[in-house]
Each structure stands twice: as structure tokens, then as C-alpha cells.
Scaffold this active site. Structure first.
Site, PDB file in Angstrom:
ATOM      1  N   GLU A 105       0.852  -1.150  -0.042  1.00 43.44           N
ATOM      2  CA  GLU A 105      -0.028  -0.174  -0.009  1.00 43.44           C
ATOM      3  C   GLU A 105       0.817   1.172   0.093  1.00 43.44           C
ATOM      4  O   GLU A 105       0.442   2.208  -0.844  1.00 43.44           O
ATOM      5  CB  GLU A 105      -1.022  -0.098   1.184  1.00 43.44           C
ATOM      6  CG  GLU A 105      -1.849  -1.111   0.815  1.00 43.44           C
ATOM      7  CD  GLU A 105      -2.880  -1.201   2.156  1.00 43.44           C
ATOM      8  OE1 GLU A 105      -2.298  -1.346   3.447  1.00 43.44           O
ATOM      9  OE2 GLU A 105      -4.251  -0.991   2.138  1.00 43.44           O
ATOM     10  N   GLU A 125      -3.849  -9.589   3.920  1.00 41.72           N
ATOM     11  CA  GLU A 125      -4.731  -9.273   5.201  1.00 41.72           C
ATOM     12  C   GLU A 125      -5.731 -10.342   5.386  1.00 41.72           C
ATOM     13  O   GLU A 125      -6.221 -10.615   6.398  1.00 41.72           O
ATOM     14  CB  GLU A 125      -5.224  -8.128   5.081  1.00 41.72           C
ATOM     15  CG  GLU A 125      -4.202  -6.731   4.979  1.00 41.72           C
ATOM     16  CD  GLU A 125      -3.374  -6.519   3.976  1.00 41.72           C
ATOM     17  OE1 GLU A 125      -3.563  -7.268   3.045  1.00 41.72           O
ATOM     18  OE2 GLU A 125      -2.750  -5.496   3.928  1.00 41.72           O
TER      19      GLU A 125
END
Ligand code: NAI
Length: 699
Positions: A105, A125
């Protein structure tokens, strides 16, 4: 300091230096924004490279900060990414080895990305019951297309950088470096080349459309629903990626944030995060420092080529450690070796094992009938009949022949390891290695630390457990160790429930609906009811005051040992494993109730589940008090890896924590009033009572 700032000519380089994987904890995030500030303030700097030292660009968020205020403390990851995007000077991510989760990210917030081949790229995640929470679900579809991004987000699996670079039209990597070694140089040159480019490209400004969005996301939801079963995160991942395709960037970010926050509070994510930490904690033993020197284990001897000996041997052959098996008779050896071959051949047939690998493994296996042949082995594991007399003979022989410093292990499941160690003149070298059946498949290894086991022996066996890909958990010496000692209480409750009015099928169904792979009666039929019968017979003598339901004994007296005799708690059709409720068994139970003078009552599934689980939890609290397990999370790992406890519930201790220990104790007090149950057992263990009273948890 977990970052480093250096200027080379007109390029500033910010390097994350936070081993092992440059986790983005608060200090590292602060270091990055400080570096950006310095670079902006220095008129000589024209562009900025951000990279990671050591084994990763960045593995992402620091799991230790998860759920704590530190994760959100400024600068949080959003603010770092905003600072990157808003930098008036171009920022180039130089990516290598590992770029995952928050690390990816972060890279997606940079203006440009240059990557080395061989780099693992992932948004993992989902493996912690979450979706990416810092823009991953909105930016990745913009650079890779919705479908590739969705696959990565719902699977969490890493993809190699060079594969992603081949996707037509991809904008994840602006350039591939020739190699990891040349990455730094190439990134500098790239930074210089783009130093004057304005306006700077931002991933958030890229379009993100799917030509058949409605149909595609409907299809994706159906697929994911089938796979994700008890986990909400993958479906939320679909929602988030869909938002990337049909909403403005900032609105999509709001959707991601809302979904992420809800998942963070879900019991499933809490369970997965707990397991992630518990798995790593299991190898840490309070009084055995991590740097304890270990003994070298280059060869293994196994005594007994039965069910367990064969499976145990395969674990070592699989990782290239030679094994010599000893038996009393040639026939037993032949039979054992044939079973190992059959197991490997089944893997070859299924395409899971290459023929040459199979041959290589078999070439590491040798056999003997003579103890003298074992003298060079670094470690021996005994897996003979479960009788103290037989173990005594074997350990006396091992003490005679094994070289000094060799580790002597026993796979006993019920016998006293201290007594076994006492058969030798070297109890410091003796340890229990309790494998679970089938030993080549089951992940759990209970490592039984006897009174005199040396610390380096324990450390060696724990490391060896890791090498053969087991979850090794330390247990002290007691009847049943951690796992079987708790399951005994679960089984006893199952027996009482039958007497009070349940059928085997009702109990199995209730606990299977809770999430167990198999209820106690289907499990008994699979494992063989005669095995627990033998153990109970011993208990009736050793512990005459323990209360048991007689139903299991009556079943065995009918010759119904389970699948192996074609009948157990259930009926079985020849060659089939489907459990069919048996009128004969139900009749036996009814008659037994009558003999006891019991009028059956209707029992709710909720009561069944609570009694089975809380019985384990109460015993587990005693196990903790006695120091048999050193932490609650070890007990959870035992149940998750050895007993089919539902992963999404995180283990019995985390489950009890989530129910609230106060509530657990209240239920126990209610159960204690039931005259058909065991009132004495339901007295809450002192540790449990104390934690409940203080409003605390096990974990
Ligand atoms: P098994 O009966 O399948 O195999 C035992 C083998 O040991 C036989 O092949 C026998 O010929 C051999 N043997 C007996 N005496 C011997 C001696 N003096 N020297 C050399 N070999 C000898 O038994 P299984 O199930 O493999 O159990 C072995 C041990 O593992 C027991 O201590 C048992 O409690 C333990 N265990 C068993 C589990 C299971 O699910 N079967 C699970 C965990 C532990």
C-alpha cells in the site's frame, strides 16, 4: 532508528531498516515522513527513492500494533501515504524480495515503482480475517485491473513480480530492474530521469472500470462464498474491489475503511490474529533462552514400525534426514516399510510427489533387527506398544547402545515420561515426542518435558519440530498431557449427555455445527472405541472415584468398536464411512437410562456445546495452574492443530475469553447443580475463578 536517510547527488534515499521485514511500526512511519520533510527542505534534492534494507522492501503493518492505539498514532499509514502522494518531488519505490500488505500500500502511494525480479507481492490481510485497510483495495485494481487485484485480495497469496510485470497494460511497476543487485543503481538512474516530470502520476487518479462489472462481481461473490465458509473477510474484499470500479476514489476509500473497521472487530479476525501470534509464541519457552545451543540431528532411529513409527519416519525422510527403523521381527519391518511405500505411492499417483523425490526419500530409509546398528544415530524415537514393561526393555537397550549425547525420545501417549527417563542412566537426554495420528499428516507435536530433560534437548527437539513442519507445543508430564487430558473431560460430558437424554447423532451434530471437524461419537468410531475402553479400564483401577457414563463400555461389550468392526455408535454399510444412526445403540442407551432410573429430558444444542467446551476449559485452567502448559495460547495451538477445533474460533481458551470468563463460570455453577453430572468437576478451577472475578482473560 528504523530508517536511514542519505543523499546521493540530487537523489535522497530513505531506507527502512527494521528487521526482519521492515514492518511499518510507528517509529518506521515517523522515520519515513521525517525523511520526506528533509528531502523537501533540501533544495539540492530533486527526487526521492524509498526502499528497504535486508530481506524485504516491507512486509507491512507491525502485527504487534494491531488493534492498539499505536497502529493509528500519527503519522499512521494513511498519513504516510498522503505525504508520499503530496510530495512535490517525485518519489520512487525501489522494491525487492517482499512487498506485502501495508508495504505494498505504501509503494502504491509512491509516484513510481521499480521492482526487482523474484519479489513476492501480496495483500495477505485476508489471512488475518481482514481486508487491506490503507487503500490496497482501491489502488491495486487501478494498476492491475479488478480481476487480478481481486484474486490477490481474496486469496492473500503472493505473486512474483516478474509475472505481474507481464500483465498487459499493468501499471504496478513502471520498470523492472535487471536484478536485485542492480536495483539500487537502476532506481537512482530512474529517479534522475523523472526528476523534472510534472504533474506527477498518482495511482488514485487512474481509471478503474470493469466492462461487465455486475456479472463479474456476482460471479466472484458466488465463488468466494463457496470457499470462504465461516470467514467474512473474502466477501468484504469483493465488496471493496467492486467499490473501486463503480465509485470515486475517495468514496471507495470510505467503503474500504468501513469494511476494514467492522472486520477488525469480528471474532473471526480476532481468532486469526490470535493464532498468528500464538503460533510464533509456541516456540518460546520461558526458561529456555532462544540462543540455547542445540544438538546436531543428522540421523534418526525409530523403534517400532507400526502405525506411528511409520508415520513418524516419513516426517524425517520428507526433509532429507536418514531414518533407521528397528523392529523385533522381519515381518513387522516388511509390513511397516510396505505401508510407508503405499503412502508415498498414493502421493505420487495424486501428482503431489515426483517419482524421483519418492525414490530419494526411500533411499534414506534403512531397517534393522539389532540395537547395535543404532549406535550412530543422533536421536531415537520409540513407538512400540503402550506398555510400561515394553518401554522399560527398549529404553534399557537404548541406554546401552546409543552414543553419548544422543536424544532418546518416546512417543508414549499416556505413560509417565519421568518413569521412562528413569530406565536410563541419562534422564537429561530423554524427552517425549507425542505425535498425532496419522503422524505424517497431523501438524501437532506435543513435546513432553520430563523433570530432568536438559534445556538444550528441549531446544533441539523444538527446532527439529519446526524443521519437519510441525507445530511443536511444550507440555509437562501428566496423564494425557495437554490435549488428551482435556479431551477426556469432553468425552465424559458427552457420556453424561447420552444418559440424560441425547442421542449420539444429536451431540455430534451440535458440536459439528459449532465448527468441530467431527463430533465425539463419529471420532470414537473412527479411532476405535476399544482404545478408550482400555484406557478407562486402567482408570477404573487407578482413579476409582472418577465418575464415567457406562454407555461406552456397554457399546464395547456389544463388540461395536467402530468403523473397523463395521459398527460402533453408528451403523456403517460395507466399505462406506457414512455414519448411520443405529436403533440398536439407541435402544441400548434407553435401556441403560431405565436401569439408572433416569427420565430423559430434551437438551438444547446450546447446553451440549457449553458442557463439552467448558469442561475442556476448566481442565485447561488446571493445566495452566499446574504449569503443564506455560501459556493459554499453547493450549489453543494444541486444539487447533491436533483436534480439529474450528480455526475461526481461535481455540478453546480464546473462545472462552470471547464468551467472557464470568459467563463461563456462571454456566459451570449451573451444571454443578445437575445430579446426573459431576458436581465436583464443575467447581471452577481456582485460576479460572480468579480471572473471572477480576474480569480478566486467559490470553
Ligand atoms: P502399533 O501397535 O501400530 O505399533 C507398535 C509396533 O511396535 C509394532 O509394529 C510392534 O511390532 C513394535 N514393537 C513392539 N514391541 C517392540 C520392541 N520391544 N522393539 C521393537 N519394536 C516393538 O502401535 P502404535 O499405534 O504405532 O503406537 C505406538 C506408540 O505410539 C504407543 O506408545 C502409543 O501409545 C503411541 N501413540 C499412538 C497413537 C495412535 O493414534 N495410534 C497416537 C499417539 C501416540
Amino acid at each position: 532508528m528504523t530508517t536511514e536517510y542519505k543523499v546521493h547527488g540530487d537523489v535522497a534515499v530513505i531506507t527502512m531498516t527494521h528487521p526482519p521485514v521492515n514492518g511499518l511500526d510507528h517509529t518506521t512511519r515517523q522515520g519515513i515522513t521525517d525523511g520526506l520533510d528533509k528531502a523537501q527542505a533540501d533544495a539540492a534534492v530533486k527526487s526521492i527513492v524509498i526502499t528497504g534494507a535486508g530481506k524485504a522492501f516491507s512486509g507491512g503493518a507491525d502485527i504487534k500494533e494491531f488493534g492498539s492505539s499505536k497502529a493509528l498514532a500519527e503519522p499512521n499509514l494513511f498519513s504516510v501515504i498522503a505525504a508520499l502522494e503530496n510530495s512535490p518531488k517525485p518519489v520512487i519505490a525501489a522494491i525487492h524480495s517482499v512487498v506485502m500488505g501495508g508495504g505494498l500500500e505504501l509503494a502504491l502511494g509512491c509516484h513510481y515503482r521499480i521492482a526487482a525480479p523474484g519479489c513476492s507481492v501480496a495483500l495477505p490481510e485476508v489471512k488475518l480475517g481482514l481486508i487491506p485497510g490503507a487503500g490496497g483495495t482501491q489502488r491495486l485494481p487501478r494498476v492491475l485491473g479488478a480481476e487480478t487485484a481481486l484474486n490477490m485480495i481474496v486469496s492473500g497469496e503472493p505473486v512474483k513480480s516478474e509475472l505481474l510485470a507481464q500483465i498487459p497494460g499493468q501499471k504496478l511497476f513502471d520498470k523492472m530492474a535487471a536484478s536485485a543487485e542492480t536495483l539500487a543503481q537502476e532506481a537512482m538512474a530512474f529517479a534522475q530521469a523523472v526528476s523534472g516530470t510534472r504533474p506527477l502520476p498518482l495511482v488514485r487518479n487512474l481509471p478503474c472500470k470493469h466492462p461487465n462489472g455486475d456479472a463479474y462481481f456476482q460471479f466472484a461473490r458466488n465463488m468466494v462464498k463457496g470457499m470462504a465458509k465461516n470467514f467474512p473477510a473474502p466477501l468484504k474484499g469483493v465488496d471493496a474491489v467492486e467499490a473501486a470500479t463503480n465509485k470515486k476514489f475517495d468514496d471507495g476509500m470510505a467503503v474500504e475503511h468501513e469494511l476494514f473497521t467492522a472486520l477488525m472487530l469480528s471474532p473471526e479476525s480476532r481468532a486469526l490474529r490470535h493464532i498468528f501470534i500464538a503460533e510464533r509464541a509456541a516456540s518460546k519457552i520461558p526458561d529456555v533462552p532462544e540462543d540455547t545451543p542445540k544438538r546436531e540431528i543428522k540421523s534418526i532411529a525409530v523403534i517400532g514400525a507400526g502405525t506411528m513409527g511409520g508415520g513418524i519416519s516419513m516426517n524425517f525422510l520428507n526433509v532429507g534426514i536418514p531414518v533407521m527403523i528397528l523392529e523385533v521381527k522381519q515381518e513387522a519391518l516388511d509390513k511397516g516399510i510396505a505401508t510407508i511405500r503405499k503412502n508415498y505411492e498414493a502421493q505420487v499417483k495424486k501428482g503431489k510427489l515426483k517419482q524421483d523425490k519418492y525414490e530419494q526419500r526411500m533411499s534414506l530409509l534403512s531397517t534393522t533387527l539389532s540395537y547395535d546398528d543404532l549406535r550412530d544415530a543422533d536421536m531415537v524415537i520409540e513407538a512400540v506398544f503402550e506398555e510400561m514393561g515394553v518401554k522399560e526393555k527398549v529404553f534399557k537397550e537404548l541406554d546401552r547402545v546409543m552414543k553419548p549425547g544422543a536424544i532418546l525420545a518416546s512417543n508414549t501417549s499416556t505413560l509417565d515420561m519421568n518413569k521412562i527417563a528413569g530406565f536410563t542412566k541419562r534422564p537429561q537426554d530423554v524427552i517425549g515426542t507425542h505425535f498425532f495420528s496419522p503422524a505424517n499428516v497431523m501438524k501437532l507435536l506435543e513435546v513432553v518435558r520430563a523433570k530432568k530433560t536438559a534445556k538444550d534437548v528441549l531446544a533441539t527437539v523444538m527446532a527439529l519440530g519446526k524443521k519437519i513442519k510441525k507445530t511443536a507445543v511444550v507440555s509437562g508430564v501428566c496423564d494425557g498431557f495437554i490435549g488428551n487430558r482435556m479431551i477426556e473431560q469432553y468425552s465424559r460430558q458427552a457420556g453424561f449427555l447420552l444418559e440424560e437424554g441425547c442421542t449420539p447423532a444429536q451431540i455430534d451434530k451440535a458440536i459439528e455445527t459449532f465448527g468441530f471437524a467431527m463430533g465425539p461419537f463419529r471420532m470414537g468410531d473412527l479411532a476405535g472405541n476399544d482404545i478408550s475402553w482400555a484406557i478407562r479400564k486402567r482408570r477404573y483401577i487407578e482413579k476409582p472415584d472418577v465418575k464415567y457414563s457406562k454407555t461406552a463400555d456397554l457399546l464395547c461389550e456389544m463388540g461395536r468398536y467402530g468403523q473397523k468392526t463395521g459398527a460402533g455408535w453408528y451403523d456403517y454399510l460395507p466399505g462406506k464411512r457414512d455414519a448411520i444412526p443405529s436403533p440398536l445403540v439407541e435402544g441400548m442407551i434407553e435401556k441403560h437410562r431405565k436401569d439408572m432410573g433416569v427420565t430423559p429430558r430434551k437438551i438444547s444444542d446450546e447446553e451440549i456445546v457449553q458442557r463439552l467446551l467448558y469442561a475442556m476449559v476448566n481442565e485447561a485452567a488446571r493445566i495452566l495452574e499446574e504449569g503443564i502448559a506455560s501459556k493459554a495460547s499453547d493450549i489453543d495451538m494444541v486444539y487447533l492443530t491436533g483436534y480439529g477445533f474450528p480455526v475461526y474460533r481461535g481455540g478453546p481458551m480464546l473462545y472462552a475469553d470471547q464468551v467472557g470468563l464470568f459467563n463461563v463460570v456462571q454456566s459451570m455453577k449451573r451444571f454443578a447443580k445437575n445430579p446426573l453430572d459431576d458436581a465436583k468437576f464443575w467447581q471452577p478451577a481456582p485460576l479460572l475463578a480468579k480471572l473471572a472475578a477480576e474480569g480478566k482473560t486467559f490470553n
